[in-house]
Design a protein around this motif. Structure first.
Motif, PDB file in Angstrom:
ATOM      1  N   HIS A 107      11.509   7.296  34.921  1.00 42.70           N
ATOM      2  CA  HIS A 107      12.903   7.553  35.277  1.00 42.70           C
ATOM      3  C   HIS A 107      13.472   8.773  34.554  1.00 42.70           C
ATOM      4  O   HIS A 107      14.550   8.725  33.998  1.00 42.70           O
ATOM      5  N   TRP A 108      12.741   9.872  34.556  1.00 42.20           N
ATOM      6  CA  TRP A 108      13.283  11.069  33.924  1.00 42.20           C
ATOM      7  C   TRP A 108      12.742  12.312  34.605  1.00 42.20           C
ATOM      8  O   TRP A 108      11.572  12.386  34.969  1.00 42.20           O
ATOM      9  N   LYS A 109      13.619  13.288  34.789  1.00 41.26           N
ATOM     10  CA  LYS A 109      13.250  14.624  35.250  1.00 41.26           C
ATOM     11  C   LYS A 109      14.051  15.618  34.414  1.00 41.26           C
ATOM     12  O   LYS A 109      15.087  15.286  33.840  1.00 41.26           O
ATOM     13  N   THR A 110      13.564  16.870  34.344  1.00 42.92           N
ATOM     14  CA  THR A 110      14.264  17.891  33.567  1.00 42.92           C
ATOM     15  C   THR A 110      15.724  17.985  33.993  1.00 42.92           C
ATOM     16  O   THR A 110      16.034  17.996  35.180  1.00 42.92           O
ATOM     17  N   ASN A 111      16.609  18.044  32.995  1.00 40.85           N
ATOM     18  CA  ASN A 111      18.065  18.126  33.173  1.00 40.85           C
ATOM     19  C   ASN A 111      18.691  16.830  33.683  1.00 40.85           C
ATOM     20  O   ASN A 111      19.853  16.814  34.075  1.00 40.85           O
ATOM     21  N   ASP A 112      17.920  15.735  33.680  1.00 35.92           N
ATOM     22  CA  ASP A 112      18.529  14.440  33.961  1.00 35.92           C
ATOM     23  C   ASP A 112      19.563  14.121  32.888  1.00 35.92           C
ATOM     24  O   ASP A 112      19.422  14.519  31.727  1.00 35.92           O
ATOM     25  N   ASN A 113      20.576  13.383  33.274  1.00 37.11           N
ATOM     26  CA  ASN A 113      21.550  12.900  32.308  1.00 37.11           C
ATOM     27  C   ASN A 113      21.068  11.574  31.721  1.00 37.11           C
ATOM     28  O   ASN A 113      20.572  10.708  32.437  1.00 37.11           O
ATOM     29  N   LEU A 114      21.202  11.446  30.417  1.00 35.47           N
ATOM     30  CA  LEU A 114      20.826  10.226  29.718  1.00 35.47           C
ATOM     31  C   LEU A 114      22.034   9.687  28.965  1.00 35.47           C
ATOM     32  O   LEU A 114      23.013  10.396  28.733  1.00 35.47           O
ATOM     33  N   GLN A 115      21.956   8.425  28.572  1.00 38.40           N
ATOM     34  CA  GLN A 115      22.981   7.803  27.742  1.00 38.40           C
ATOM     35  C   GLN A 115      22.306   7.267  26.479  1.00 38.40           C
ATOM     36  O   GLN A 115      21.340   6.506  26.571  1.00 38.40           O
ATOM     37  N   ILE A 116      22.808   7.666  25.312  1.00 38.42           N
ATOM     38  CA  ILE A 116      22.308   7.127  24.051  1.00 38.42           C
ATOM     39  C   ILE A 116      23.345   6.153  23.509  1.00 38.42           C
ATOM     40  O   ILE A 116      24.489   6.538  23.250  1.00 38.42           O
ATOM     41  N   HIS A 117      22.968   4.890  23.349  1.00 38.01           N
ATOM     42  CA  HIS A 117      23.856   3.866  22.806  1.00 38.01           C
ATOM     43  C   HIS A 117      23.522   3.672  21.325  1.00 38.01           C
ATOM     44  O   HIS A 117      22.390   3.318  20.985  1.00 38.01           O
ATOM     45  N   CYS A 118      24.497   3.910  20.461  1.00 42.56           N
ATOM     46  CA  CYS A 118      24.294   3.825  19.010  1.00 42.56           C
ATOM     47  C   CYS A 118      25.017   2.591  18.470  1.00 42.56           C
ATOM     48  O   CYS A 118      26.204   2.397  18.734  1.00 42.56           O
ATOM     49  N   GLN A 119      24.296   1.770  17.695  1.00 40.84           N
ATOM     50  CA  GLN A 119      24.868   0.544  17.140  1.00 40.84           C
ATOM     51  C   GLN A 119      24.458   0.395  15.682  1.00 40.84           C
ATOM     52  O   GLN A 119      23.394   0.865  15.272  1.00 40.84           O
ATOM     53  N   LEU A 120      25.299  -0.296  14.920  1.00 43.58           N
ATOM     54  CA  LEU A 120      24.953  -0.691  13.558  1.00 43.58           C
ATOM     55  C   LEU A 120      24.326  -2.079  13.596  1.00 43.58           C
ATOM     56  O   LEU A 120      24.784  -2.959  14.322  1.00 43.58           O
ATOM     57  N   HIS A 121      23.277  -2.283  12.788  1.00 41.61           N
ATOM     58  CA  HIS A 121      22.555  -3.554  12.786  1.00 41.61           C
ATOM     59  C   HIS A 121      22.155  -3.931  11.363  1.00 41.61           C
ATOM     60  O   HIS A 121      22.001  -3.067  10.500  1.00 41.61           O
ATOM     61  N   ASP A 122      21.962  -5.208  11.121  1.00 44.98           N
ATOM     62  CA  ASP A 122      21.182  -5.733   9.997  1.00 44.98           C
ATOM     63  C   ASP A 122      21.563  -5.121   8.645  1.00 44.98           C
ATOM     64  O   ASP A 122      20.897  -4.218   8.150  1.00 44.98           O
ATOM     65  N   VAL A 123      22.593  -5.629   8.028  1.00 41.59           N
ATOM     66  CA  VAL A 123      23.094  -5.074   6.772  1.00 41.59           C
ATOM     67  C   VAL A 123      22.514  -5.834   5.586  1.00 41.59           C
ATOM     68  O   VAL A 123      22.534  -7.066   5.545  1.00 41.59           O
ATOM     69  N   SER A 127      20.700  -1.362   2.034  1.00 46.22           N
ATOM     70  CA  SER A 127      20.233  -0.685   3.243  1.00 46.22           C
ATOM     71  C   SER A 127      20.842  -1.340   4.478  1.00 46.22           C
ATOM     72  O   SER A 127      21.373  -2.452   4.419  1.00 46.22           O
ATOM     73  N   PHE A 128      20.749  -0.630   5.591  1.00 46.68           N
ATOM     74  CA  PHE A 128      21.194  -1.150   6.880  1.00 46.68           C
ATOM     75  C   PHE A 128      20.398  -0.453   7.971  1.00 46.68           C
ATOM     76  O   PHE A 128      19.746   0.571   7.733  1.00 46.68           O
ATOM     77  N   ASN A 129      20.437  -1.012   9.166  1.00 48.94           N
ATOM     78  CA  ASN A 129      19.720  -0.434  10.301  1.00 48.94           C
ATOM     79  C   ASN A 129      20.702   0.157  11.301  1.00 48.94           C
ATOM     80  O   ASN A 129      21.804  -0.366  11.493  1.00 48.94           O
ATOM     81  N   MET A 130      20.276   1.244  11.939  1.00 50.93           N
ATOM     82  CA  MET A 130      20.974   1.782  13.104  1.00 50.93           C
ATOM     83  C   MET A 130      20.025   1.695  14.291  1.00 50.93           C
ATOM     84  O   MET A 130      18.828   1.959  14.156  1.00 50.93           O
ATOM     85  N   GLN A 131      20.563   1.301  15.443  1.00 52.56           N
ATOM     86  CA  GLN A 131      19.749   1.169  16.648  1.00 52.56           C
ATOM     87  C   GLN A 131      20.231   2.161  17.695  1.00 52.56           C
ATOM     88  O   GLN A 131      21.424   2.259  17.970  1.00 52.56           O
ATOM     89  N   PHE A 132      19.279   2.903  18.271  1.00 56.37           N
ATOM     90  CA  PHE A 132      19.576   3.884  19.308  1.00 56.37           C
ATOM     91  C   PHE A 132      18.803   3.491  20.560  1.00 56.37           C
ATOM     92  O   PHE A 132      17.568   3.494  20.562  1.00 56.37           O
ATOM     93  N   ASP A 133      19.518   3.141  21.616  1.00 62.95           N
ATOM     94  CA  ASP A 133      18.903   2.810  22.897  1.00 62.95           C
ATOM     95  C   ASP A 133      19.151   3.959  23.867  1.00 62.95           C
ATOM     96  O   ASP A 133      20.305   4.346  24.093  1.00 62.95           O
ATOM     97  N   ILE A 134      18.084   4.516  24.424  1.00 64.68           N
ATOM     98  CA  ILE A 134      18.219   5.585  25.413  1.00 64.68           C
ATOM     99  C   ILE A 134      18.131   4.974  26.803  1.00 64.68           C
ATOM    100  O   ILE A 134      17.132   4.333  27.154  1.00 64.68           O
ATOM    101  N   TYR A 135      19.199   5.154  27.584  1.00 69.64           N
ATOM    102  CA  TYR A 135      19.284   4.642  28.950  1.00 69.64           C
ATOM    103  C   TYR A 135      19.273   5.804  29.938  1.00 69.64           C
ATOM    104  O   TYR A 135      19.511   6.959  29.566  1.00 69.64           O
ATOM    105  N   ASP A 136      19.044   5.464  31.213  1.00 67.96           N
ATOM    106  CA  ASP A 136      19.283   6.445  32.264  1.00 67.96           C
ATOM    107  C   ASP A 136      20.791   6.658  32.385  1.00 67.96           C
ATOM    108  O   ASP A 136      21.584   6.009  31.697  1.00 67.96           O
TER     109      ASP A 136
END
Length: 315
Positions: A107-123, A127-136
């Motif tokens: 599901h990707w071609k050059t110049n496709d638009n993507l969505q990056i969802h950034c969340q804070l997790h697990d404190v 230390s803590f975690n950050m989660q990045f989900d890349i969507y179409d």
């Protein structure tokens, strides 16, 4: 290949262009507490060229998420990082886990638009975690997930308790209360390794004058291609440039700086033949360990790709 700094500058321009009129922060319910939590959404066009198999270049994933991290700091979590910095503390990426889903290759071609969802997790306390989900671009098809473990350190790079203000913010905005610990890259080192060397170039550095965390994956991929073509991976029956990846682990031990001579060793894991392991060292000190787990079966290629890229037929 764009350097990391140039990619970030270009991608931030794409963020500003594409995000006009779109909603930047969403609210979702935490699966553990049921409370509303913030998700920073970064819309982005992907201007770079595809890899040899016509897919989104895998080494771009941590770089895209680096852009997402910068944008998240501007939009939502900047005050938390400021609270850490004003106590003369640093927030350091210690480990990363990247899980690549089959849709990543479809599901990707050059110049496709993507969505990056950034969340804070697990404190935790330090230390803590950050989660990045890349969507179409519809935010309905997830392509890959990047979990990054952030450790708070003092100026001597020793782990330090998170300041109270920052900790309160993290606890009120994190999605999961239970800790998730990223697994180690590998359990043991093989005695039969393939070795290559690189010199750290100016284009490998970030604004802190050390190798950007995203560039370690590029070093791994270059070493893997060299090792595969020399026959070092006995279980690999296909040109690695056309293989599909299931999971990547990145574990940073210390920084690498300009002009350092870096030895990269790679080998097949003793327990999983489709897992490629890596260790980088400079002098006598280990700087990095990582692994790439390839999918089984390997990517099935179309007749058109096989005609265009003869090496893809090397089974």
């Amino acid at each position: 290949m764009l350097s990391t700094s140039k990619l970030i500058q270009q991608s931030l321009r794409n963020v500003r262009r594409f995000s006009t009129g779109s909603r930047n922060i969403l609210s979702q319910k935490s699966s553990s507490s049921g409370e509303e939590k913030h998700v920073v959404v970064v819309p982005m066009a992907t201007p770079f060229l595809p890899d040899r198999a016509g897919r989104l270049p895998l080494n771009m994933v941590p770089q895209l998420n680096e852009v997402g991290s910068f944008y998240a700091r501007e939009q939502a979590v900047g005050q938390m990082f400021d609270d850490i910095a004003k106590n003369n503390l640093l927030s350091i990426a210690k480990t990363q886990e990247i899980n690549v889903f089959p849709e990543f290759y479809q599901h990707w071609k050059t110049n496709d638009n993507l969505q990056i969802h950034c969340q804070l997790h697990d404190v935790g306390t330090k230390s803590f975690n950050m989660q990045f989900d890349i969507y179409d671009e519809t935010s309905t098809i997830i392509l890959c997930r990047n979990i990054r473990s952030i450790v708070v350190c003092d100026v001597k790079m020793k782990p330090h308790p998170i300041p109270k203000d920052a900790l309160d913010y993290l606890k009120s905005n994190a999605f999961h209360e239970e800790r998730y610990f990223i697994p180690p890259a590998f359990k043991s080192k093989s005695g039969d390794t393939y070795e290559t060397n690189i010199i750290v170039r100016p284009s490998d550095l970030d604004i802190y004058f050390h190798v950007n965390q995203a560039n370690y994956l590029e070093f791994m991929l270059d070493a893997a291609v060299s090792a595969a073509r020399s026959g070092a991976y006995k279980s690999l029956k296909q040109d690695i440039a056309f293989a599909s990846v299931d999971q990547i682990i990145l574990d940073y031990a210390r920084e690498l700086c300009l002009d350092e001579n870096v030895k990269i060793e790679t080998w097949e894991d003793n327990e999983h033949p489709m897992k490629l392991c890596f260790e980088m060292s400079s002098g006598a000190k280990i700087a990095f360990q990582g692994s790439i787990l390839l999918q089984e079966p390997l990517l099935k290629l179309s007749d058109e790709i096989k005609r265009k890229f003869p090496r893809a037929q090397e089974f």
